[in-house]
Design a protein around this motif. Structure first.
Motif, PDB file in Angstrom:
ATOM      1  N   ARG A   1       0.841  -1.206   0.000  1.00  0.00           N
ATOM      2  CA  ARG A   1       0.000   0.000   0.000  1.00  0.00           C
ATOM      3  C   ARG A   1       0.875   1.255   0.000  1.00  0.00           C
TER       4      ARG A   1
ATOM      5  N   GLU B   1       1.023   4.061  -2.948  1.00  0.00           N
ATOM      6  CA  GLU B   1       0.746   5.470  -2.686  1.00  0.00           C
ATOM      7  C   GLU B   1       1.907   6.349  -3.156  1.00  0.00           C
TER       8      GLU B   1
ATOM      9  N   ASP C   1       2.548  -0.431  10.628  1.00  0.00           N
ATOM     10  CA  ASP C   1       1.485   0.538  10.912  1.00  0.00           C
ATOM     11  C   ASP C   1       1.548   1.057  12.339  1.00  0.00           C
TER      12      ASP C   1
ATOM     13  N   PRO D   1      -0.836   4.843   9.265  1.00  0.00           N
ATOM     14  CA  PRO D   1      -1.388   4.342   8.000  1.00  0.00           C
ATOM     15  C   PRO D   1      -0.450   4.594   6.820  1.00  0.00           C
TER      16      PRO D   1
ATOM     17  N   HIS E   1      -0.747   5.255   3.612  1.00  0.00           N
ATOM     18  CA  HIS E   1      -0.902   6.368   2.665  1.00  0.00           C
ATOM     19  C   HIS E   1      -0.529   7.694   3.305  1.00  0.00           C
TER      20      HIS E   1
ATOM     21  N   MET F   1      -7.804   7.330  -6.091  1.00  0.00           N
ATOM     22  CA  MET F   1      -7.640   6.803  -4.726  1.00  0.00           C
ATOM     23  C   MET F   1      -8.852   5.956  -4.362  1.00  0.00           C
TER      24      MET F   1
ATOM     25  N   ARG G   1     -11.894   4.529   0.912  1.00  0.00           N
ATOM     26  CA  ARG G   1     -11.533   4.608   2.331  1.00  0.00           C
ATOM     27  C   ARG G   1     -10.281   5.445   2.538  1.00  0.00           C
ATOM     28  N   ARG G   2      -9.337   5.265   1.630  1.00  0.00           N
ATOM     29  CA  ARG G   2      -8.077   6.003   1.733  1.00  0.00           C
ATOM     30  C   ARG G   2      -8.314   7.491   1.502  1.00  0.00           C
TER      31      ARG G   2
ATOM     32  N   SER H   1      -9.811   8.969   4.705  1.00  0.00           N
ATOM     33  CA  SER H   1      -8.908   9.166   5.841  1.00  0.00           C
ATOM     34  C   SER H   1      -7.890  10.246   5.522  1.00  0.00           C
ATOM     35  N   THR H   2      -7.456  10.356   4.254  1.00  0.00           N
ATOM     36  CA  THR H   2      -6.547  11.450   3.889  1.00  0.00           C
ATOM     37  C   THR H   2      -7.254  12.790   4.064  1.00  0.00           C
TER      38      THR H   2
END
Lengths: 224, 268, 112
Positions: free
Chosen positions: B7, B11, B41, B46, B48, B164, B167-168, B171-172
């Motif tokens: 991941r 990214e 993690d 996270p 990303h 993207m 979910r990513r 959260s970003t």
């Protein structure tokens, strides 16, 4: 992928506008109720009502996203994904609406060819979404677009079905297949109608895409 | 490789890192976690978000602090714009480098917003040439958001445009919002947000895909004093992270915060 | 004492270069030395980007070394450019510390 996200969020956006949604859903009902005593007339009117409701809704949805779409393009989305996603959502919603009304007519009327009736209602919805998109592309302001759609539907309703004017209208196919469905005519009505529908859909969807591809085009600035 | 590492590498690639370098950074990061005997993690957070953090830390070094200048991100040469017989802009020259903040000032109607739209590529200049980095974020003065969608849904939508996963993107977006001292509430459509909060959303959307060049059109309208200061702090952290920023403004006391001022003068 | 992050950020390069001048080390070892010296508990998300940055700037030079247990480690050694940078930063630090000391001493001698 992007198109699906755009479609899902467009649908969610529309679903939050409760009053507008209610009016759109009930609009075809009034068309139906006025001539409920005559099967043929009521089904034809209902079909046109579905087409009008879905195309007007699409017009407003596409116009409402004029501020967002250029930014989505700058973030990397393609025009096909942005516009295609919105048309996909409106088509999906329109088909659900059409199937709902088909259940109503199937229960309320004595239909000879119920499958063909389902076909015209679904066709009307499927044609209406890109038609609304094309009008939105040509007439960027909502009032102008709504008036244009009103004119199209009025001409469609009033023109002599055998004449040239009626054939140039977007929902002529629904009328033609309607004759096959209600008056139990030969299947050549069905094929003519399907061909007309396919051509209409291609013109509307292709025209919408072409205009937005031009309007949302981004220059290829060279790297410094 | 674990899920976190891939991941992380994905990214980095999405943020424009060369494939070889991304692989190398991902392997080193995995090895760093291994020497600490920690899961990536728990050590880095996270994937990303750490990818963004690491790049901004590394880019800080790419822009030398004293004297030397970063690479050019935007260059306008003799840019002009006419609408029929009315000249809106004429012969504008502007160069903005990585790690610089440029302000565009001028009277109402002098073409500030038009110039910014030309930089973005949303309006075509009638004369002159534009050179610009590919990854650009544009924050318009108003509109640019969908009234009936929530902040989270905007993050999803704009994230999807940049490739993207939903979910990513969310959260970003929430991470970037927190830096403007804003915690988006679920289930509140944008039209019910205050003007200042909507502008924060606009800023986050402009930055979501980690652009190298940010174009901001009077982005602080409706901000209270505290948010206004948060905003400039944010601009400075972008600058320190090696990004180029262009701000359209009419507030003279903003100019203490910027490296260049380009005055478009009176209304044409 | 826990040093707040913005402060630490300004002096982290200095601390890392100083420790590397004493002896080459790897990331986790440097974190432990920082903690043992009572300077700070530096999270991995702060320490490793800083090391990569030193490497990228040519101030520290990596080499791979074995470890008694587990995976191989990336050891950093200070380069000549790193030594020069450290000297500059040390003199800045001393000027800074002298200034603060002077302020503290002045306050201690003449309390009101």
């Amino acid at each position: 992928m992007t198109a699906l996200v755009v479609a899902a969020l467009s649908a969610r956006e529309v679903s939050r506008r409760r009053t507008a949604l209610l009016l759109v859903i009930t609009l075809p009902l009034w068309f139906y109720l006025v001539r409920r005593d005559q099967t043929g007339q009521s089904v034809r009117m209902l079909t046109l009502g579905i087409g009008w409701a879905v195309s007007t809704l699409t017009l407003f949805v596409v116009n409402a996203s004029r501020g967002v779409d250029p930014r989505l393009r700058l973030s990397g989305a393609s025009t096909a994904a942005v516009i295609g996603g919105r048309l996909l959502a409106m088509t999906g919603g329109g088909v659900i609406l059409a199937l709902g009304y088909w259940v109503l007519t199937a229960l309320d009327q004595d239909l000879d060819r119920p499958a063909a009736v389902a076909l015209i209602m679904v066709l009307a919805a499927v044609l209406a979404a890109p038609l609304g998109g094309l009008v939105a592309a040509l007439l960027p302001r909502e009032l102008e677009g709504a008036l244009a759609l009103l004119s199209i539907c009025a001409v469609q309703m009033l023109a002599d079905p055998a004449g040239l004017v009626a054939k140039l209208m977007p929902f002529w196919s629904a009328r033609e297949i309607g004759t096959y469905a209600i008056d139990a005519t030969a299947p050549d009505y069905l094929w003519r109608g399907l061909a007309h529908a396919a051509v209409t859909w291609l013109i509307c969807a292709g025209g919408t895409w072409a205009i937005f591809a031009w309007r949302l085009r981004l220059p290829r600035y060279p790297e410094p | 490789m674990t899920g976190w590492d891939s991941r992380f590498e994905t990214e980095l690639l999405r943020l424009g890192v060369q494939p070889g370098r991304a692989r190398q950074l991902a392997e080193e990061t995995a090895q760093q976690a291994a020497e600490c005997a920690a899961a990536p993690d728990s050590l880095f957070g996270p994937a990303h978000l750490y990818a963004r953090h690491l790049l901004s830390e590394l880019k800080t070094a790419a822009v030398p602090l004293g004297g030397a200048k970063g690479p050019v991100r935007l260059r306008l040469t003799g840019v002009g714009k006419r609408y029929r017989r009315r000249t809106v802009l004429d012969g504008v020259n502007l160069t903005v480098r990585a790690g610089e903040v440029a302000a565009i000032v001028g009277a109402n109607g002098c073409g500030k917003s038009t110039l910014l739209r030309i930089c973005a590529g949303l309006t075509r200049p009638t004369s002159g040439s534009v050179q610009r980095t590919r990854r650009v974020g544009f924050v318009p003065q108003d509109a640019g958001t969908a009234d009936w969608l929530t902040a989270d849904e905007h993050f999803t939508l704009f994230g999807a445009a940049a490739g993207m996963a939903p979910r990513r993107a969310r959260s970003t977006g929430e991470h970037l919002a927190a830096r403007l001292a804003w915690r988006p509430t679920k289930s509140q459509p944008t039209q019910h947000l205050s003007g200042g909060t909507r502008q924060k959303l606009n800023l986050v959307l402009g930055e979501l895909h980690a652009p190298d060049l940010l174009l901001l059109d009077e982005p602080y309208q409706g901000f209270d004093q505290g948010t206004y200061l948060d905003f400039w702090q944010q601009v400075h952290s972008w600058r320190d992270a090696g990004r180029a920023v262009v701000v359209v403004t009419h507030l003279l006391h903003d100019l203490q915060h910027v490296d260049h001022v380009h005055d478009l003068g009176a209304a044409q | 004492m826990v040093v707040s992050r913005p402060w630490l950020h300004g002096f982290l390069d200095l601390c890392l270069l100083a420790m590397l001048r004493e002896k080459p080390d790897y990331g986790y070892g440097l974190a432990q030395r920082l903690a043992a010296a009572g300077v700070a508990d530096v999270p991995g998300g702060t320490l490793y980007p800083a090391l990569l940055r030193l490497e990228q700037q040519g101030l520290a030079e990596p080499s791979w070394g074995p470890s008694e247990s587990g995976p191989r480690r990336k050891y950093y050694a200070v380069t000549p450019a790193g030594r020069a940078e450290l000297d500059t930063q040390v003199s800045e630090w001393q000027r800074f510390r002298t200034g603060i000391d002077a302020l503290i001493v002045a306050g201690a001698e003449n309390p009101r």
